[in-house]
Design a protein around this motif. Structure first.
Motif, mmCIF file in Angstrom:
data_model
loop_
_atom_site.group_PDB
_atom_site.id
_atom_site.type_symbol
_atom_site.label_atom_id
_atom_site.label_comp_id
_atom_site.label_asym_id
_atom_site.label_seq_id
_atom_site.Cartn_x
_atom_site.Cartn_y
_atom_site.Cartn_z
ATOM 1 N N LEU A 1 0.859 -1.187 0.000
ATOM 2 C CA LEU A 1 0.000 0.000 0.000
ATOM 3 C C LEU A 1 0.892 1.232 0.000
ATOM 4 C CD1 LEU A 1 -2.806 -0.484 2.718
ATOM 5 C CD2 LEU A 1 -2.873 -1.007 0.301
ATOM 6 N N PHE A 2 0.483 2.245 -0.741
ATOM 7 C CA PHE A 2 1.158 3.544 -0.654
ATOM 8 C C PHE A 2 0.225 4.474 0.118
ATOM 9 C CE2 PHE A 2 4.833 3.724 -3.621
ATOM 10 C CZ PHE A 2 4.829 2.393 -4.016
ATOM 11 N N TYR A 3 0.687 4.930 1.247
ATOM 12 C CA TYR A 3 -0.142 5.898 1.964
ATOM 13 C C TYR A 3 0.700 6.903 2.734
ATOM 14 C CZ TYR A 3 0.320 2.630 6.001
ATOM 15 O OH TYR A 3 0.782 1.810 6.995
ATOM 16 N N ALA A 4 0.062 7.999 3.070
ATOM 17 C CA ALA A 4 0.700 9.052 3.867
ATOM 18 C C ALA A 4 -0.082 9.180 5.161
ATOM 19 C CB ALA A 4 0.665 10.370 3.102
ATOM 20 N N GLY A 5 0.479 9.934 6.080
ATOM 21 C CA GLY A 5 -0.228 10.281 7.326
ATOM 22 C C GLY A 5 -0.787 9.073 8.042
ATOM 23 N N GLY A 6 -1.995 9.190 8.444
ATOM 24 C CA GLY A 6 -2.684 8.051 9.022
ATOM 25 C C GLY A 6 -2.526 7.934 10.515
ATOM 26 N N SER A 7 -3.337 7.071 11.098
ATOM 27 C CA SER A 7 -3.232 6.882 12.541
ATOM 28 C C SER A 7 -2.649 5.507 12.807
ATOM 29 C CB SER A 7 -4.585 7.088 13.214
ATOM 30 O OG SER A 7 -5.581 6.335 12.593
ATOM 31 N N GLN A 8 -1.452 5.575 13.318
ATOM 32 C CA GLN A 8 -0.672 4.387 13.615
ATOM 33 C C GLN A 8 -1.478 3.404 14.479
ATOM 34 O OE1 GLN A 8 2.890 5.615 15.472
ATOM 35 N NE2 GLN A 8 3.835 3.590 15.424
ATOM 36 N N GLY A 9 -1.428 2.140 14.089
ATOM 37 C CA GLY A 9 -2.088 1.121 14.897
ATOM 38 C C GLY A 9 -3.512 0.810 14.448
ATOM 39 N N SER A 10 -4.082 1.624 13.548
ATOM 40 C CA SER A 10 -5.423 1.302 13.020
ATOM 41 C C SER A 10 -5.308 -0.003 12.236
ATOM 42 C CB SER A 10 -5.923 2.391 12.068
ATOM 43 O OG SER A 10 -5.942 3.632 12.716
ATOM 44 N N GLU A 11 -6.339 -0.809 12.328
ATOM 45 C CA GLU A 11 -6.270 -2.097 11.633
ATOM 46 C C GLU A 11 -7.118 -2.069 10.367
ATOM 47 O OE1 GLU A 11 -5.904 -5.417 14.992
ATOM 48 O OE2 GLU A 11 -7.452 -3.902 15.372
ATOM 49 N N PHE A 12 -6.663 -2.824 9.366
ATOM 50 C CA PHE A 12 -7.423 -2.913 8.120
ATOM 51 C C PHE A 12 -7.258 -4.296 7.542
ATOM 52 C CE2 PHE A 12 -3.133 -1.517 7.024
ATOM 53 C CZ PHE A 12 -2.802 -2.310 5.936
#
Ligand code: GLC
Length: 572
Positions: A498-509
């Protein structure tokens, strides 16, 4: 036997009538489909408390206490001409206003009840004033009408928290067939609305609401009246148009037989209340609203955008500002919105949308190509002319490269939100649909702009573009799910990243590919905007068609991540 045949003929007649749209009605439906953009107005006694139109329920306000607001409703600054002007300036073609919301208060002069504006301090028929203003300014007007009624003694059920409101003699049938039917008759006969927009239907069945009978009754009074699907509990195929609320349906709305339905997404500009709420602090931006309108129209729908005027009758500045911004864009680009039909491309390989008007295609470019080259894949029909709507006189250079058409654009986007390129064709558009498949190195790229975003009520995620990156931002609702379709031509193992920026560490997907799943946890990206590559795992895919979804399971802080793309790389 003869009796049976007779019954059969009568039955046929009714079925025929049910599916046969009268020419008057068809004309109205055609008008509605072309209009694309309307203003929703939520305004009533609840506006005085200024939290939400459900405030009586949320704060469990007894009827006796609520009466204070009913008695004192007095919109001294109400000037319906101004409202119509605001709608017009935004490029809106119709207005739908709450004639009666769930609290039961009527902003019109109703013979059926004293719970109306005539018995408030204002004492003037506020709806009549809007009807007249709309007539003066050629604005089409429709009425929202809540079936649910927290005031009328015959409406049941009672709210769980209600006390001192006896239920013994309540009679829903009488409420529907006398009170509601009577008020609808009043509304049609006195004010002649173009649309009746029902809501608050979820507590009862279609049978209990006598929906078919009510519809028949209304159409007898006004054969070209448009009625939304909520009178029929939003059953697909019923009512004249579908009403998705605060989300854009991924692929528009279809009838049970697969044909495309008429629909209208209604949206609040904030994230919470439809009625006036000065405590609301988050709003969709003007850019997002313009792109939302374009997306909805490119999928065949209308946008009914809500405002909640103050108790004094003023449309708050947050709404007016946004509407002005939309109006400015519409002045230049309205041609690419009104009277158009949906996108003829299933997918466009850039962040943009397409609308169609006969031999003309309008490409609404939201992610401007960094090399200034617009590549339209699979457009087989020849081009006669291309220009920007913002600079109609200046022709753009174009050429064909096999199945693709290439148009030279200015280096910088004239309008970063959405610049429209109008492309005139030599005939009806013939398109070979673009399919995602592995490139020559075995890489399958799934950028967010090629995903459908599946959502339900309360969509949060939307696409944004800055400096060569299109990202799915504001991913705050786990029910917003990007979905891609692609094909593979051999049985192969792939690395998934996955290419992503930012985000909230530890969120599950989890990534769901057909019937397989890979679980993942969001890591911390260095930049809030610059996407990084995060390896997720491996997957084996047989030859054929596939569907991939990224589903967020939980969000640890603000937004899950700003996703740019999913990449599947063939293992060496
Ligand atoms: C929801 C809300 C209602 C609002 C309506 C608009 O049903 O409960 O208050 O009027 O949405 O579609």
């Amino acid at each position: 036997m003869r009796k049976i045949i007779l019954l059969f003929i009568i039955e046929l007649f009714f079925i025929e009538n049910l599916f046969c749209i009268s020419p008057d009605k068809q004309k109205q439906l055609d008008w509605f489909k072309d209009a694309k953009f309307g203003m929703f107005i939520h305004w009533g006694v609840y506006s005085m408390i200024g939290r939400h139109e459900w405030v009586r329920h949320y704060l469990q306000i007894p009827l006796q206490d609520y009466q204070y607001y009913v008695d004192n409703f007095n919109p001294i600054d109400y000037d319906p001409d101004k409202w119509v002007d605001i709608a017009k300036e935004a490029g809106m073609k119709y207005i739908v206003i709450t004639s009666k919301h769930h609290d039961g208060f009527c902003i019109f002069d109703s013979k059926s009840t004293d719970y109306d504006v005539m018995h408030s301090r204002y004492g003037k028929d506020a709806l009549r004033m809007l009807v007249d203003a709309c007539k003066r300014k050629s604005m089409v007007l429709g009425f929202y009408y809540s079936i649910m009624d927290w005031h009328h003694p015959d409406y049941i059920p009672r709210r769980k928290w209600e006390v001192n409101r006896p239920i013994e003699n309540a009679n829903l049938d009488r409420y529907i067939m006398q009170y509601m039917k009577g008020q609808l008759e009043e509304l049609i006969k006195k004010y002649n609305p173009a649309i009746l927009w029902f809501d608050g239907e979820w507590e009862h069945s279609i049978k209990e609401m006598h929906s078919a009978e009510i519809e028949e009754f209304l159409l007898k009074l006004k054969p070209d009246l448009l009625i939304n699907d909520r009178l029929f509990k939003r059953e697909p195929g019923y009512g004249d148009f579908g009403t998705p609320e605060n989300y854009v349906p991924a692929t528009g709305i279809k009838n049970p037989d697969g044909s495309s339905n008429v629909w209208e997404s209604c949206y609040t500009m904030g994230y919470n209340s439809w009625g006036y709420n000065p405590y609301e602090i988050e709003f969709h931006s003007t850019a997002e609203l313009i792109r939302m309108l374009v997306e909805i129209v490119s999928k065949g729908g209308n946008l009914l955008l809500n405002v909640g005027p103050t108790p004094n009758g003023i449309i708050p500045i947050e709404f007016v500002d946004r509407l002005k911004g939309i109006g400015k864009w519409m002045k230049v680009n309205g041609e690419a919105i009104y009277g158009t039909t949906p996108n003829c491309f299933e997918k466009l390989p850039f962040f943009g949308r397409c609308t169609v008007k006969e031999n003309k295609l309008y490409f609404h470019i939201m992610g401007w190509p960094s090399d200034g080259i617009l590549r339209i894949p699979g457009l087989k029909t020849n081009i006669k002319r291309a220009n920007l709507l913002i600079e109609p006189q200046k022709q753009l250079n174009f050429k064909r490269e096999d199945n693709d058409v290439i148009i030279e654009l200015p280096k910088k986007a004239p309008d970063e939100i959405a610049t429209v390129v109008a492309v005139e064709l030599s005939g009806n558009p013939v398109v070979e649909q673009y399919k995602i498949k592995p490139d020559k190195n075995g890489v399958i790229s799934l950028p967010v702009y090629m995903a459908e975003i599946q959502s339900r009520l309360g969509q949060r995620a939307f696409l944004d573009h800055c400096y060569n990156h299109t990202l799915l931002v504001n991913w705050r609702n786990t029910q917003d799910i990007p979905v891609w379709n692609f094909s593979t031509d051999s049985y192969t193992d792939y690395d998934v990243s996955l290419f992503y920026a930012g985000g909230s560490q530890g969120s599950e997907f989890k990534i769901i590919v057909d019937d397989k799943e890979i679980n993942g946890v969001v890591k911390s990206a260095v930049s809030p905007y610059f996407p990084q590559n995060f390896s997720i795992g491996k997957i084996s895919l047989p030859t054929g068609e596939h569907t991939l979804k990224v589903q967020i399971l939980n969000i640890k802080s603000n937004e899950a991540m700003k996703l740019e793309k999913v990449i599947l790389t063939r293992q060496k």
